[in-house]
Each structure stands twice: as structure tokens, then as C-alpha cells.
Design a protein around this motif. Structure first.
Motif, PDB file in Angstrom:
ATOM      1  N   PHE A 149      26.658  29.515  48.309  1.00 59.27           N
ATOM      2  CA  PHE A 149      27.617  29.838  48.023  1.00 59.27           C
ATOM      3  C   PHE A 149      27.653  30.945  46.877  1.00 59.27           C
ATOM      4  N   GLY A 150      27.930  32.639  47.577  1.00 58.64           N
ATOM      5  CA  GLY A 150      27.727  33.539  46.500  1.00 58.64           C
ATOM      6  C   GLY A 150      29.229  33.552  46.000  1.00 58.64           C
ATOM      7  N   TYR A 151      28.931  33.648  44.843  1.00 64.89           N
ATOM      8  CA  TYR A 151      30.340  34.066  43.508  1.00 64.89           C
ATOM      9  C   TYR A 151      30.209  35.228  43.664  1.00 64.89           C
ATOM     10  N   GLY A 152      31.351  35.478  44.338  1.00 63.55           N
ATOM     11  CA  GLY A 152      31.491  36.996  43.927  1.00 63.55           C
ATOM     12  C   GLY A 152      33.725  37.844  43.451  1.00 63.55           C
ATOM     13  N   THR A 153      34.022  38.399  43.432  1.00 68.62           N
ATOM     14  CA  THR A 153      35.357  38.627  43.144  1.00 68.62           C
ATOM     15  C   THR A 153      35.789  39.695  44.043  1.00 68.62           C
ATOM     16  N   PRO A 154      37.246  39.801  44.314  1.00 68.26           N
ATOM     17  CA  PRO A 154      37.672  40.607  45.140  1.00 68.26           C
ATOM     18  C   PRO A 154      37.186  41.743  44.623  1.00 68.26           C
ATOM     19  N   PHE A 155      37.149  42.912  46.005  1.00 69.64           N
ATOM     20  CA  PHE A 155      36.927  44.179  45.626  1.00 69.64           C
ATOM     21  C   PHE A 155      37.448  44.882  44.838  1.00 69.64           C
ATOM     22  N   HIS A 156      39.232  44.916  44.875  1.00 73.43           N
ATOM     23  CA  HIS A 156      39.587  45.889  44.640  1.00 73.43           C
ATOM     24  C   HIS A 156      40.312  45.201  42.852  1.00 73.43           C
ATOM     25  N   ALA A 157      39.197  43.956  42.136  1.00 77.41           N
ATOM     26  CA  ALA A 157      40.373  43.088  41.258  1.00 77.41           C
ATOM     27  C   ALA A 157      39.900  43.966  39.867  1.00 77.41           C
ATOM     28  N   GLU A 158      40.683  43.684  38.383  1.00 76.64           N
ATOM     29  CA  GLU A 158      40.488  44.140  37.278  1.00 76.64           C
ATOM     30  C   GLU A 158      39.259  43.969  36.933  1.00 76.64           C
ATOM     31  N   SER A 159      39.106  42.757  36.726  1.00 78.26           N
ATOM     32  CA  SER A 159      37.741  42.352  35.626  1.00 78.26           C
ATOM     33  C   SER A 159      37.281  40.783  36.572  1.00 78.26           C
ATOM     34  N   ARG A 160      36.306  40.240  36.219  1.00 79.94           N
ATOM     35  CA  ARG A 160      36.295  39.462  36.906  1.00 79.94           C
ATOM     36  C   ARG A 160      35.799  38.251  35.543  1.00 79.94           C
ATOM     37  N   ASP A 161      35.449  36.490  35.973  1.00 78.42           N
ATOM     38  CA  ASP A 161      35.932  35.526  35.535  1.00 78.42           C
ATOM     39  C   ASP A 161      34.589  34.541  35.394  1.00 78.42           C
ATOM     40  N   LEU A 162      34.226  35.725  34.018  1.00 74.90           N
ATOM     41  CA  LEU A 162      32.415  35.198  34.303  1.00 74.90           C
ATOM     42  C   LEU A 162      32.600  33.688  33.369  1.00 74.90           C
ATOM     43  N   ASP A 163      33.220  33.038  32.375  1.00 72.52           N
ATOM     44  CA  ASP A 163      33.567  31.295  32.079  1.00 72.52           C
ATOM     45  C   ASP A 163      33.933  30.588  33.303  1.00 72.52           C
ATOM     46  N   ASP A 164      34.541  31.460  34.289  1.00 74.48           N
ATOM     47  CA  ASP A 164      34.518  30.317  36.340  1.00 74.48           C
ATOM     48  C   ASP A 164      33.596  30.379  37.005  1.00 74.48           C
ATOM     49  N   ILE A 165      32.419  31.908  36.587  1.00 75.73           N
ATOM     50  CA  ILE A 165      31.298  31.441  37.367  1.00 75.73           C
ATOM     51  C   ILE A 165      30.245  30.249  36.944  1.00 75.73           C
ATOM     52  N   ARG A 166      30.268  30.508  35.492  1.00 79.63           N
ATOM     53  CA  ARG A 166      29.554  28.992  34.582  1.00 79.63           C
ATOM     54  C   ARG A 166      30.172  27.669  34.625  1.00 79.63           C
ATOM     55  N   ARG A 167      30.844  27.625  34.879  1.00 77.91           N
ATOM     56  CA  ARG A 167      32.264  26.605  35.284  1.00 77.91           C
ATOM     57  C   ARG A 167      32.155  26.126  36.461  1.00 77.91           C
ATOM     58  N   VAL A 168      31.369  27.085  37.299  1.00 73.80           N
ATOM     59  CA  VAL A 168      31.387  26.404  39.298  1.00 73.80           C
ATOM     60  C   VAL A 168      29.371  26.062  38.882  1.00 73.80           C
ATOM     61  N   ARG A 169      28.686  26.944  38.373  1.00 75.06           N
ATOM     62  CA  ARG A 169      27.378  26.082  37.936  1.00 75.06           C
ATOM     63  C   ARG A 169      27.371  25.499  37.629  1.00 75.06           C
ATOM     64  N   ALA A 170      28.289  25.339  36.226  1.00 76.28           N
ATOM     65  CA  ALA A 170      27.837  23.608  36.077  1.00 76.28           C
ATOM     66  C   ALA A 170      27.916  22.699  36.278  1.00 76.28           C
ATOM     67  N   THR A 181      24.153  25.447  47.518  1.00 74.80           N
ATOM     68  CA  THR A 181      23.046  26.493  46.289  1.00 74.80           C
ATOM     69  C   THR A 181      23.941  27.040  46.122  1.00 74.80           C
ATOM     70  N   MET A 182      24.054  27.823  45.279  1.00 75.23           N
ATOM     71  CA  MET A 182      24.766  28.820  44.635  1.00 75.23           C
ATOM     72  C   MET A 182      23.730  30.286  44.173  1.00 75.23           C
ATOM     73  N   ALA A 183      24.942  31.306  44.276  1.00 76.40           N
ATOM     74  CA  ALA A 183      24.241  32.463  43.861  1.00 76.40           C
ATOM     75  C   ALA A 183      25.664  33.160  43.431  1.00 76.40           C
ATOM     76  N   TYR A 184      25.180  34.310  42.582  1.00 74.91           N
ATOM     77  CA  TYR A 184      26.154  35.149  42.277  1.00 74.91           C
ATOM     78  C   TYR A 184      26.196  36.899  42.833  1.00 74.91           C
ATOM     79  N   ALA A 185      27.620  37.029  42.849  1.00 76.64           N
ATOM     80  CA  ALA A 185      27.280  37.932  44.121  1.00 76.64           C
ATOM     81  C   ALA A 185      28.498  39.259  43.261  1.00 76.64           C
ATOM     82  N   PRO A 186      27.974  40.107  42.481  1.00 77.19           N
ATOM     83  CA  PRO A 186      28.684  40.887  42.470  1.00 77.19           C
ATOM     84  C   PRO A 186      28.565  42.541  42.744  1.00 77.19           C
ATOM     85  N   SER A 187      30.110  43.313  42.059  1.00 79.57           N
ATOM     86  CA  SER A 187      30.440  44.081  42.900  1.00 79.57           C
ATOM     87  C   SER A 187      28.994  45.536  43.099  1.00 79.57           C
TER      88      SER A 187
END
Length: 422
Positions: A149-170, A181-187
Motif C-alpha cells: 500500500f503506497g500512501y500518496g496524496t492527490p496531485f492537486h492537494a495543497e498539503s499532505r497529512d504527515l501525521d496521518d501517514i504516521r497513524r496508518v503506519r502504526a 505492507t506499506m510504502a510511502y508515495a510522495p510527489s
């Protein structure tokens, strides 16, 4: 826990992929609690017998890049270029609820399993809220697919929720001994300033997550790999997607770092990403996997994808690919690209039993004995798949998905979404 054994016998052809694709004759495979424990002739054990008479046995396929939620928009962008696709899909995505994301992800995962894809890297980038993220993870888990599961954010999003990425990981991925399993999918550096990239890469390091990222001559960095190197962020646990516009020296940096590239030759040709990549990547020594990318534009099965890669590879620079190259890239090569080659991708003893059985007597495959590898790559289709195993569990048997209960429900949801998107 009692030992559960499967013994696969009598396959007409057995294809292994390590160190390269080859056909093994008269070979049985013993599976114990989801793990391959023996491969050889005339094996015997107290086990459930899987009669593979008239079948081709091979490792399951590995799709290294797919936006799985977009199954809800299947075939909606087949005549659009990249800009048209981005405008259409990501405008529609803003209206997707968590339930919509769940339905699209679950349907896409089941579609993958039905087509023999046993492992999928899901680049999930329509996660507008924590509820969207939860829904995507649950859709993958419910399917029975092995997934990253690659946690990404929408292309047009003004910001990303880093705390939620931490939450999902934990919350969902405290351990890596599970199917999803998990990966991170940044822009990434092609589309973000270097300060944002540094923050993202450090987050991935903090959470011990691999990175998957789109790259190319983007609006921010025309040489994104060099930008990562210069910032001290170039690492080996990174999967770069597409990269058709990258010059050869960028590919060499990827190879030197130990990174990998996922190519999506069908989508790249359809949307005009650039010249085929396969030959250049092979010449540079870059680990390479195949990705469907989006079923809004192309088929979602690995047979179609292998043929797209093979034929487009004949037109690109670098070595001319062979059918064996394509089967390797769709199995063990993809596993290496995802960092999972110690678990999947071949029939090696000790690996997870992610396997396929194809009907060698199907009219489109017969006579497969001329060259079973070529038959799989050039002639097979999902309708030839009799059996699919993930971690030794049947997810498709006798030509039908075992986990078919959700299909009617998600299909109805997809129909509603497709109407709403028009």
C-alpha cells in the motif's frame, strides 16, 4: 497450529524464473503452511493433492505500479493523452467518498487476482481524509491479494497529512509479516521543491518505509535523480515510476544507488509519456518491474502488459527483449523492484507459495510444448488461469475466484460511480 500441506503434481510444464525463466520437466511442488518446502520429481507427503494435469505451473505475476482505486473509472480515458487523463480523473476523484475508494480498491485487487497478479504495488493517491486511507487499506486486505500500500496524496492537494501517514503506519503496519505492507508515495523531486522532498524522504526514513515515486522531466526538476543525489537523499529502497524523459546518466544514478524502476509500457504508449524504456534500463543495469498503472486506459492483466513491453521494447533503444526477459520482469524482476524477492517471484524453496496454474490445453495455448515460456507471454490470457494461490491459499480455483462474495456488491458500486462520473 496444525501443518497444512498442498502437493501440486502432474503439471505438464513447470516454469521457474530463478536465475532466469526455464522449463522444468516432471516436477512436483510441496507447500507447507503457505511456504514452498520442496520442488522435485515424485515428491510424496501427507498432503492435499492438487492435480495439475494439463496445466502450466509458474510463479504469480507482480504488478509494481497501479492506481487501484481507479478501477471505478475503467476505460474512461482510453482516448485521452496524459494531460486529458489528469484533468478528467483527478477532477472526478474529488467526489469520491471513502466507500467509493474501498469499492474501487477491492474491485481492482480482485481483478488483479483473477488475472494471475498475486502481488500489487498500490499507488493510492486519492486519500483526501483519514477515512479514505482506512478504506483503501481495508479494500486491499479484504481481497486476499499480496500488496504494498503506497500512501500518496492527490496531485492537486495543497498539503499532505504527515501525521496521518504516521497513524496508518502504526495502526495497520506495525509488522511486515503480513500480506499487505506499506510504502510511502510522495510527489517527489519532479513535482515538489527540494525542501518538501527532504521532509518526505526523512519521514520515510523515520517510519522505515520504502518510497515509490513518479519521475520525469517535471515542472520542478528536469533531472530529479541528480537532485536527490545532490541533496543526499538518493537511496536504494526507492522505486521510480515511468521516467521516459530521463537521460541515460539519470538511469545510471538509479542503478548505482540500488534503486529500481517500474515501467508501464501500455499506458506510456497510450498517453504519450515518451520512448520505450525497457532497453535503456537493461543497458544501464537497472532493476525493472512492470506496472499496469491505470485501467482507465489499458487492460489490467499481465499478459497484455508483457506483450506491450515486448513489442514496444523492439522499437526502443538498447538490447532487444526476449519472451524470457518479459516473463522474468513480470515475476522475479518485479519482486526485486519491490524489495520482495526474498519472499516471492520464483519457485525457490523457502519462498511464499504465490503460484498460477494455466490450462495448457486451451485452444489459444495448444500446443504449448513448442515453447511454454513463449506461449505464456505471447498467447495466454486471464481466461486460461485455472488456479491462483497466494501464500498457499486458493484465491482462484477451477477458473473462479474463491472470494467472490464481494464482487456483486462492488460491481454495483462501480456502476453507480461510473454513471456519476459522466
Amino acid at each position: 497450529m496444525p501443518m497444512h500441506r498442498l502437493l501440486i503434481r502432474n503439471a505438464r510444464h513447470v516454469i521457474d524464473t530463478d536465475p532466469e525463466p526455464r522449463v522444468i520437466s516432471a516436477t512436483d511442488v510441496l507447500i507447507e503452511n503457505g511456504v514452498i518446502t520442496a520442488v522435485g520429481r515424485e515428491l510424496s507427503a501427507e498432503a492435499e493433492i492438487v492435480d495439475a494435469t494439463g496445466r502450466i505451473l509458474l510463479p504469480g505475476f507482480v504488478d509494481t505500479h497501479r492506481h487501484t482505486w481507479q478501477t471505478a473509472l475503467r476505460a474512461s480515458t482510453a482516448d485521452l493523452d496524459l494531460r486529458g487523463y489528469l484533468d478528467a480523473v483527478h477532477t472526478t476523484a474529488r467526489r469520491f467518498t471513502p466507500d467509493d475508494i474501498h469499492a474501487g480498491t477491492l474491485a481492482g485487487a480482485l481483478d488483479a487476482l483473477d488475472a494471475g497478479v498475486t502481488t500489487l504495488q498500490d499507488f493510492s493517491h486519492a486519500l483526501y481524509t483519514p477515512g479514505h486511507a482506512d478504506a483503501a487499506v481495508d479494500g486491499l486486505r479484504q481481497s486476499g491479494l499480496r500488496a504494498v500500500f503506497g500512501y500518496g496524496t492527490p496531485f492537486h492537494a495543497e498539503s499532505r497529512d504527515l501525521d496521518d501517514i504516521r497513524r496508518v503506519r502504526a495502526q495497520y503496519f506495525a509488522t511486515n509479516d503480513q500480506l499487505v505492507t506499506m510504502a510511502y508515495a510522495p510527489s517527489g523531486p519532479s513535482y515538489s521543491d527540494i525542501a518538501t522532498v527532504r521532509e518526505d524522504w526523512l519521514l520515510a526514513r523515520e517510519l522505515a518505509l520504502p518510497i515509490t515515486v513518479h519521475v520525469g522531466a517535471g515542472p520542478i526538476a528536469h533531472h530529479p535523480i541528480a537532485a536527490l543525489r545532490d541533496a543526499g537523499l538518493l537511496t536504494g529502497d526507492t522505486l521510480y515510476v515511468h521516467g521516459n524523459s530521463l537521460p541515460d546518466d539519470e538511469l545510471e544514478l538509479i542503478a548505482e544507488s540500488g534503486g529500481a524502476v517500474s515501467i508501464a509500457p501500455a499506458v506510456e504508449a497510450q498517453m504519450g509519456h515518451g520512448a520505450p524504456m525497457l532497453g535503456r534500463l537493461r543497458a544501464a543495469g537497472v532493476t525493472t518491474g512492470l506496472g499496469v498503472d491505470v485501467v482507465t486506459a489499458v487492460a489490467g492483466d499481465m499478459f497484455s502488459l508483457m506483450r506491450a513491453a515486448l513489442l514496444s521494447g523492439h522499437l526502443g533503444a538498447g538490447p532487444r527483449p526476449t519472451v524470457a526477459d518479459m516473463l522474468y520482469t513480470a515475476t522475479l524482476g518485479g519482486a526485486k523492484a519491490l524489495g520482495l524477492h526474498d519472499r516471492i517471484g520464483s519457485l525457490t524453496v523457502g519462498k511464499q507459495a504465490d503460484l498460477l496454474l494455466l490450462d495448457a490445453d486451451a485452444v489459444n495455448l495448444a500446443p504449448a510444448h513448442n515453447d511454454p515460456i513463449a506461449a505464456v507471454v505471447t498467447a495466454a490470457h486471464p481466461g486460461n488461469i485455472d488456479t491462483v494461490l497466494v501464500a498457499g491459499q486458493f484465491v482462484k480455483r477451477h477458473g473462479r475466484l474463491v472470494n467472490s462474495a464481494p464482487v456483486a456488491a462492488v460491481t454495483a458500486t462501480l456502476e453507480r460511480l461510473s454513471v456519476a462520473a459522466r
